[in-house]
Write a protein that holds these residues in place. Structure first.
Motif, mmCIF file in Angstrom:
data_model
loop_
_atom_site.group_PDB
_atom_site.id
_atom_site.type_symbol
_atom_site.label_atom_id
_atom_site.label_comp_id
_atom_site.label_asym_id
_atom_site.label_seq_id
_atom_site.Cartn_x
_atom_site.Cartn_y
_atom_site.Cartn_z
ATOM 1 N N LEU A 61 34.359 41.491 26.097
ATOM 2 C CA LEU A 61 34.640 41.260 27.508
ATOM 3 C C LEU A 61 36.144 41.093 27.679
ATOM 4 C CD1 LEU A 61 31.863 38.633 28.406
ATOM 5 C CD2 LEU A 61 31.844 41.075 28.928
ATOM 6 N N ASP A 62 36.698 41.717 28.689
ATOM 7 C CA ASP A 62 38.137 41.580 28.950
ATOM 8 C C ASP A 62 38.380 41.874 30.427
ATOM 9 O OD1 ASP A 62 40.739 41.007 28.404
ATOM 10 O OD2 ASP A 62 40.986 42.546 26.859
ATOM 11 N N GLY A 63 39.610 41.737 30.837
ATOM 12 C CA GLY A 63 39.958 42.041 32.220
ATOM 13 C C GLY A 63 40.563 40.839 32.928
ATOM 14 N N ARG A 64 41.183 41.101 34.073
ATOM 15 C CA ARG A 64 41.865 40.043 34.812
ATOM 16 C C ARG A 64 40.967 39.359 35.831
ATOM 17 N NH1 ARG A 64 47.055 39.702 33.774
ATOM 18 N NH2 ARG A 64 48.111 41.425 32.694
ATOM 19 N N MET A 65 39.793 39.924 36.108
ATOM 20 C CA MET A 65 38.899 39.265 37.046
ATOM 21 C C MET A 65 38.369 37.968 36.449
ATOM 22 S SD MET A 65 35.333 41.432 36.919
ATOM 23 C CE MET A 65 36.100 42.995 37.298
ATOM 24 N N THR A 66 37.970 37.051 37.309
ATOM 25 C CA THR A 66 37.432 35.773 36.836
ATOM 26 C C THR A 66 36.011 35.971 36.319
ATOM 27 O OG1 THR A 66 36.498 35.190 38.990
ATOM 28 C CG2 THR A 66 38.793 34.531 38.552
ATOM 29 N N GLY A 67 35.546 34.974 35.582
ATOM 30 C CA GLY A 67 34.182 35.015 35.106
ATOM 31 C C GLY A 67 33.182 35.128 36.249
ATOM 32 N N SER A 71 36.105 30.014 36.926
ATOM 33 C CA SER A 71 37.307 30.333 37.699
ATOM 34 C C SER A 71 38.406 30.967 36.858
ATOM 35 C CB SER A 71 37.850 29.062 38.365
ATOM 36 O OG SER A 71 38.336 28.139 37.384
ATOM 37 N N ARG A 72 38.259 30.948 35.552
ATOM 38 C CA ARG A 72 39.319 31.470 34.686
ATOM 39 C C ARG A 72 39.179 32.979 34.485
ATOM 40 N NH1 ARG A 72 39.662 28.415 29.221
ATOM 41 N NH2 ARG A 72 41.602 29.614 29.175
ATOM 42 N N PRO A 73 40.319 33.693 34.324
ATOM 43 C CA PRO A 73 40.250 35.129 34.041
ATOM 44 C C PRO A 73 39.545 35.376 32.704
ATOM 45 C CG PRO A 73 42.471 34.471 34.667
ATOM 46 C CD PRO A 73 41.702 33.213 34.453
ATOM 47 N N VAL A 74 38.800 36.458 32.647
ATOM 48 C CA VAL A 74 38.034 36.752 31.434
ATOM 49 C C VAL A 74 38.947 36.921 30.229
ATOM 50 C CG1 VAL A 74 36.486 38.428 30.353
ATOM 51 C CG2 VAL A 74 36.141 37.769 32.742
ATOM 52 N N HIS A 75 40.087 37.579 30.407
ATOM 53 C CA HIS A 75 40.968 37.843 29.255
ATOM 54 C C HIS A 75 41.552 36.559 28.670
ATOM 55 C CE1 HIS A 75 44.963 37.068 31.067
ATOM 56 N NE2 HIS A 75 44.403 37.483 32.195
ATOM 57 N N ALA A 76 41.550 35.464 29.453
ATOM 58 C CA ALA A 76 42.123 34.207 28.980
ATOM 59 C C ALA A 76 41.089 33.314 28.286
ATOM 60 C CB ALA A 76 42.741 33.449 30.156
ATOM 61 N N LEU A 77 39.845 33.757 28.245
ATOM 62 C CA LEU A 77 38.795 32.932 27.662
ATOM 63 C C LEU A 77 38.773 33.047 26.140
ATOM 64 C CD1 LEU A 77 35.833 33.694 30.100
ATOM 65 C CD2 LEU A 77 37.345 31.696 30.105
ATOM 66 N N SER A 78 38.375 31.960 25.497
ATOM 67 C CA SER A 78 38.173 31.969 24.050
ATOM 68 C C SER A 78 36.934 32.785 23.708
ATOM 69 C CB SER A 78 37.998 30.541 23.538
ATOM 70 O OG SER A 78 36.789 29.985 24.053
ATOM 71 N N LYS A 79 36.748 33.080 22.433
ATOM 72 C CA LYS A 79 35.556 33.820 21.983
ATOM 73 C C LYS A 79 34.281 33.085 22.395
ATOM 74 C CE LYS A 79 33.036 35.144 17.781
ATOM 75 N NZ LYS A 79 32.451 36.370 18.355
ATOM 76 N N GLY A 80 34.284 31.755 22.232
ATOM 77 C CA GLY A 80 33.093 30.989 22.583
ATOM 78 C C GLY A 80 32.768 31.066 24.062
ATOM 79 N N ASN A 81 33.803 30.999 24.917
ATOM 80 C CA ASN A 81 33.564 31.065 26.362
ATOM 81 C C ASN A 81 33.162 32.468 26.804
ATOM 82 O OD1 ASN A 81 33.901 28.371 27.385
ATOM 83 N ND2 ASN A 81 36.070 28.532 26.879
ATOM 84 N N LYS A 82 33.679 33.493 26.148
ATOM 85 C CA LYS A 82 33.204 34.846 26.436
ATOM 86 C C LYS A 82 31.729 34.986 26.051
ATOM 87 C CE LYS A 82 37.655 37.232 26.096
ATOM 88 N NZ LYS A 82 38.463 38.227 25.346
ATOM 89 N N GLN A 83 31.354 34.339 24.943
ATOM 90 C CA GLN A 83 29.952 34.385 24.536
ATOM 91 C C GLN A 83 29.068 33.692 25.575
ATOM 92 O OE1 GLN A 83 29.305 36.164 21.916
ATOM 93 N NE2 GLN A 83 27.098 35.869 21.725
#
Length: 312
Positions: A88-94, A125-137
């Protein structure tokens, strides 16, 4: 009752290599089915064929009563999926990402996304690209569960999650089963399988080598034991422990006024516990090996991973 998933003599070959070999599998609706095995056993290949991400070389697949090759978007909307390698990546929020997914999946009940995010302690509220691996999971888990699909296919779903979130994830799986959803769970974590799965299949070299509940497969029967004893005669202790059943990889070493023992128990631990009751125990640790080691001990060596597949 129509099975949620039915595989008949399923086979997948990559050139001369066979990743999945004549696989027969039936998963009943409303159950949690654990698919386990060492790396290279064919788990991810099997899941990808079920989802029509890759096509089988031979055999038949029925998912929710349909052929996944012909089910199209309508069938895919009835499935929640977490891939083994979630990207998962990108500048949009979760939140915006999940809103997008909700438009292409089945309808999502109002408030469900926030409820799931709260349970997993996920900041939308955080951008997807700024999330840790755990939060992307966590995002991946929310997108799979949020539309409450009849079938959930989860490939190593707790990768990168901390223990508290792993525990909450297992509650999500149990809640899904209680609602009548079917869960196909591929995992290397023995505790996940023990706590959630109704039925387990062990895959080795592309074939199912055992199937049943966790207790019948003895997946929890192997333990590592480390103990410190208030004793000085390591030779006698080694002889006594070596005579007990189910003991292997025995190591006995003397330290100042303490004998340190480590051993593997493959089977009933009761004889060892009764022997220890006669001693003064200074410290004691009992650990499970990881799931892959359990499977290797019980069912043999894995095949090599197939070319181009993370877990063929």
């Amino acid at each position: 009752m129509t099975p949620a998933i039915e595989l008949t003599r399923l086979r997948k070959q990559y050139g001369r290599r066979t990743a999945v070999d004549s696989l027969d599998l039936r998963i009943e609706p409303g159950s949690v089915f654990g698919l386990i095995g060492p790396n290279g056993a064919g788990k991810t290949t099997t899941l990808r064929m079920i989802l029509d991400i890759i096509r089988p070389t031979a055999g038949a697949i029925r998912v929710l009563g349909e052929d996944p090759r012909r089910g199209g978007p309508a069938l895919r909307r009835r499935i929640g999926f977490i891939p083994g390698e979630l990207r998962l990546d990108g500048r949009m929020t979760g939140r915006r990402l999940l809103d997008f997914y909700s438009e292409v999946s089945s309808p999502v009940t109002s408030g469900t996304i926030d409820r799931l995010a709260d349970r997993l302690d996920l900041d939308l509220s955080r951008p997807v690209h700024a999330l840790s691996k755990g939060n992307k999971q966590k995002l991946g888990i929310v997108q799979a569960f949020m539309h409450e699909p009849p079938l959930l296919v989860l490939d190593e779903p707790t990768s990168g999650l901390d223990p508290l979130v792993q525990r909450e994830f297992l509650r999500l799986v149990t809640d899904a089963r209680d609602r009548g959803q079917t869960v196909l769970l591929s995992s290397h974590v023995l505790s996940e399988i023990q706590q959630t799965a109704d039925v387990v299949a062990v895959l080795s070299q592309g074939k199912i080598v055992a199937e049943g509940d966790v207790a019948s497969l003895r997946l929890g029967a192997i333990r590592r034991v480390r103990v410190g004893l208030a004793a000085t005669n390591a030779t006698v202790i080694r002889e006594q422990l070596g005579a007990l059943p189910h003991i292997s990889e025995l190591d006995v070493r003397s330290e100042t006024d303490i004998v340190r023992v480590s051993a593997t128990v493959d089977g009933d631990i009761d004889p060892l516990v009764k022997w220890l009751a006669q001693c003064r125990v200074i410290d004691l640790a009992v650990e499970e090996p990881d799931l892959e080691e359990s499977v290797l001990r019980l069912y043999g060596e894995p095949s090599r991973p197939e070319t181009g597949e993370r877990d063929a």
